[in-house]
Scaffold this motif. Structure first.
Motif, PDB file in Angstrom:
ATOM      1  N   GLY A  32      24.999  84.918  70.651  1.00 58.58           N
ATOM      2  CA  GLY A  32      23.976  85.739  71.286  1.00 58.58           C
ATOM      3  C   GLY A  32      23.954  85.677  72.800  1.00 58.58           C
ATOM      4  O   GLY A  32      23.695  86.670  73.470  1.00 58.58           O
ATOM      5  N   SER A  33      24.251  84.528  73.363  1.00 54.76           N
ATOM      6  CA  SER A  33      24.191  84.393  74.819  1.00 54.76           C
ATOM      7  C   SER A  33      25.463  84.890  75.514  1.00 54.76           C
ATOM      8  O   SER A  33      25.445  85.134  76.719  1.00 54.76           O
ATOM      9  CB  SER A  33      23.947  82.934  75.191  1.00 54.76           C
ATOM     10  N   ALA A  34      26.533  85.087  74.763  1.00 51.00           N
ATOM     11  CA  ALA A  34      27.810  85.461  75.375  1.00 51.00           C
ATOM     12  C   ALA A  34      28.191  86.921  75.162  1.00 51.00           C
ATOM     13  O   ALA A  34      29.151  87.387  75.767  1.00 51.00           O
ATOM     14  CB  ALA A  34      28.919  84.572  74.819  1.00 51.00           C
ATOM     15  N   ILE A  35      27.464  87.656  74.345  1.00 47.88           N
ATOM     16  CA  ILE A  35      27.875  89.024  74.024  1.00 47.88           C
ATOM     17  C   ILE A  35      27.470  90.009  75.120  1.00 47.88           C
ATOM     18  O   ILE A  35      26.556  89.754  75.895  1.00 47.88           O
ATOM     19  CB  ILE A  35      27.316  89.480  72.658  1.00 47.88           C
ATOM     20  N   THR A  36      28.176  91.134  75.143  1.00 42.71           N
ATOM     21  CA  THR A  36      27.901  92.178  76.129  1.00 42.71           C
ATOM     22  C   THR A  36      26.708  93.025  75.676  1.00 42.71           C
ATOM     23  O   THR A  36      26.236  92.893  74.543  1.00 42.71           O
ATOM     24  CB  THR A  36      29.125  93.097  76.305  1.00 42.71           C
ATOM     25  N   GLU A  37      26.265  93.899  76.543  1.00 44.29           N
ATOM     26  CA  GLU A  37      25.118  94.763  76.225  1.00 44.29           C
ATOM     27  C   GLU A  37      25.452  95.716  75.069  1.00 44.29           C
ATOM     28  O   GLU A  37      24.617  95.969  74.214  1.00 44.29           O
ATOM     29  CB  GLU A  37      24.690  95.547  77.469  1.00 44.29           C
ATOM     30  N   GLY A  38      26.661  96.219  75.036  1.00 44.72           N
ATOM     31  CA  GLY A  38      27.086  97.095  73.941  1.00 44.72           C
ATOM     32  C   GLY A  38      27.109  96.365  72.606  1.00 44.72           C
ATOM     33  O   GLY A  38      26.711  96.918  71.579  1.00 44.72           O
ATOM     34  N   GLU A  39      27.592  95.135  72.620  1.00 41.16           N
ATOM     35  CA  GLU A  39      27.611  94.329  71.402  1.00 41.16           C
ATOM     36  C   GLU A  39      26.187  93.989  70.964  1.00 41.16           C
ATOM     37  O   GLU A  39      25.899  93.948  69.763  1.00 41.16           O
ATOM     38  CB  GLU A  39      28.423  93.056  71.620  1.00 41.16           C
ATOM     39  N   ARG A  40      25.294  93.758  71.920  1.00 42.78           N
ATOM     40  CA  ARG A  40      23.894  93.471  71.587  1.00 42.78           C
ATOM     41  C   ARG A  40      23.234  94.690  70.940  1.00 42.78           C
ATOM     42  O   ARG A  40      22.490  94.571  69.972  1.00 42.78           O
ATOM     43  CB  ARG A  40      23.103  93.037  72.813  1.00 42.78           C
ATOM     44  N   THR A  41      23.534  95.873  71.467  1.00 42.45           N
ATOM     45  CA  THR A  41      22.997  97.106  70.886  1.00 42.45           C
ATOM     46  C   THR A  41      23.516  97.299  69.464  1.00 42.45           C
ATOM     47  O   THR A  41      22.753  97.660  68.564  1.00 42.45           O
ATOM     48  CB  THR A  41      23.377  98.308  71.766  1.00 42.45           C
ATOM     49  N   ALA A  42      24.807  97.053  69.255  1.00 44.98           N
ATOM     50  CA  ALA A  42      25.387  97.164  67.917  1.00 44.98           C
ATOM     51  C   ALA A  42      24.736  96.168  66.962  1.00 44.98           C
ATOM     52  O   ALA A  42      24.443  96.501  65.805  1.00 44.98           O
ATOM     53  CB  ALA A  42      26.896  96.930  67.973  1.00 44.98           C
ATOM     54  N   TYR A  43      24.469  94.959  67.434  1.00 44.60           N
ATOM     55  CA  TYR A  43      23.796  93.945  66.616  1.00 44.60           C
ATOM     56  C   TYR A  43      22.403  94.409  66.226  1.00 44.60           C
ATOM     57  O   TYR A  43      22.011  94.329  65.055  1.00 44.60           O
ATOM     58  CB  TYR A  43      23.724  92.620  67.368  1.00 44.60           C
ATOM     59  N   GLU A  44      21.636  94.905  67.188  1.00 42.27           N
ATOM     60  CA  GLU A  44      20.266  95.327  66.912  1.00 42.27           C
ATOM     61  C   GLU A  44      20.227  96.502  65.934  1.00 42.27           C
ATOM     62  O   GLU A  44      19.392  96.531  65.029  1.00 42.27           O
ATOM     63  CB  GLU A  44      19.557  95.680  68.216  1.00 42.27           C
ATOM     64  N   GLU A  45      21.135  97.465  66.085  1.00 40.47           N
ATOM     65  CA  GLU A  45      21.189  98.609  65.171  1.00 40.47           C
ATOM     66  C   GLU A  45      21.562  98.163  63.759  1.00 40.47           C
ATOM     67  O   GLU A  45      20.964  98.612  62.776  1.00 40.47           O
ATOM     68  CB  GLU A  45      22.177  99.643  65.678  1.00 40.47           C
ATOM     69  N   THR A  46      22.551  97.300  63.656  1.00 45.29           N
ATOM     70  CA  THR A  46      22.979  96.806  62.352  1.00 45.29           C
ATOM     71  C   THR A  46      21.895  95.966  61.712  1.00 45.29           C
ATOM     72  O   THR A  46      21.647  96.062  60.511  1.00 45.29           O
ATOM     73  CB  THR A  46      24.283  95.990  62.488  1.00 45.29           C
ATOM     74  N   TYR A  47      21.209  95.160  62.507  1.00 43.05           N
ATOM     75  CA  TYR A  47      20.124  94.315  61.989  1.00 43.05           C
ATOM     76  C   TYR A  47      18.991  95.174  61.442  1.00 43.05           C
ATOM     77  O   TYR A  47      18.461  94.899  60.360  1.00 43.05           O
ATOM     78  CB  TYR A  47      19.613  93.400  63.102  1.00 43.05           C
ATOM     79  N   GLU A  48      18.622  96.223  62.166  1.00 43.57           N
ATOM     80  CA  GLU A  48      17.552  97.118  61.710  1.00 43.57           C
ATOM     81  C   GLU A  48      17.941  97.816  60.408  1.00 43.57           C
ATOM     82  O   GLU A  48      17.124  97.932  59.492  1.00 43.57           O
ATOM     83  CB  GLU A  48      17.226  98.159  62.782  1.00 43.57           C
ATOM     84  N   ALA A  49      19.186  98.289  60.321  1.00 43.48           N
ATOM     85  CA  ALA A  49      19.645  98.964  59.108  1.00 43.48           C
ATOM     86  C   ALA A  49      19.648  98.003  57.920  1.00 43.48           C
ATOM     87  O   ALA A  49      19.208  98.361  56.820  1.00 43.48           O
ATOM     88  CB  ALA A  49      21.041  99.537  59.323  1.00 43.48           C
ATOM     89  N   GLU A  50      20.110  96.793  58.145  1.00 43.66           N
ATOM     90  CA  GLU A  50      20.156  95.812  57.066  1.00 43.66           C
ATOM     91  C   GLU A  50      18.753  95.366  56.668  1.00 43.66           C
ATOM     92  O   GLU A  50      18.489  95.119  55.492  1.00 43.66           O
ATOM     93  CB  GLU A  50      20.998  94.601  57.488  1.00 43.66           C
ATOM     94  N   SER A  51      17.845  95.287  57.615  1.00 45.77           N
ATOM     95  CA  SER A  51      16.462  94.908  57.307  1.00 45.77           C
ATOM     96  C   SER A  51      15.816  95.947  56.401  1.00 45.77           C
ATOM     97  O   SER A  51      15.097  95.603  55.466  1.00 45.77           O
ATOM     98  CB  SER A  51      15.648  94.758  58.588  1.00 45.77           C
ATOM     99  N   GLY A  52      16.079  97.223  56.659  1.00 42.19           N
ATOM    100  CA  GLY A  52      15.545  98.280  55.811  1.00 42.19           C
ATOM    101  C   GLY A  52      16.096  98.208  54.399  1.00 42.19           C
ATOM    102  O   GLY A  52      15.360  98.365  53.419  1.00 42.19           O
ATOM    103  N   GLN A  53      17.388  97.952  54.279  1.00 45.56           N
ATOM    104  CA  GLN A  53      18.005  97.833  52.963  1.00 45.56           C
ATOM    105  C   GLN A  53      17.447  96.630  52.217  1.00 45.56           C
ATOM    106  O   GLN A  53      17.197  96.706  51.006  1.00 45.56           O
ATOM    107  CB  GLN A  53      19.517  97.698  53.103  1.00 45.56           C
ATOM    108  N   LEU A  54      17.245  95.538  52.909  1.00 44.62           N
ATOM    109  CA  LEU A  54      16.712  94.341  52.280  1.00 44.62           C
ATOM    110  C   LEU A  54      15.276  94.556  51.819  1.00 44.62           C
ATOM    111  O   LEU A  54      14.895  94.112  50.736  1.00 44.62           O
ATOM    112  CB  LEU A  54      16.786  93.157  53.252  1.00 44.62           C
TER     113      LEU A  54
END
Length: 79
Positions: A32-54
């Motif tokens: 989390g502390s080493a990733i770029t802004e684009g990677e952070r955005t991809a993480y947040e989008e994927t996390y939100e999608a997975e949270s909805g599925q869960l």
């Protein structure tokens, strides 16, 4: 993972993942502390999608348990 399967590999720790979504989740959690802004955005989008599925899975599992419980209760009441 099968040897001939396509692999997404983490640039930080060289760990293989079977999909880009799993890789994005790994980067956000483990690096989390080493990733770029684009990677952070991809993480947040994927996390939100997975949270909805869960959440949908939890609701379906709860509904199945309630139906099973009341079904067994009705069978017990008849017998």
């Amino acid at each position: 993972m099968p040897p001939d399967a396509p692999v997404s590999e983490c640039e930080y720790c060289a760990r293989p993942f079977e999909s880009a979504g799993l890789l994005a989740l790994h980067r956000g959690r483990a690096h989390g502390s080493a990733i770029t802004e684009g990677e952070r955005t991809a993480y947040e989008e994927t996390y939100e999608a997975e949270s909805g599925q869960l959440q949908r899975f939890r609701l379906k599992a709860l509904a199945a348990l309630v139906l099973l419980y009341f079904g067994l209760l009705m069978v017990y009441a008849v017998v």
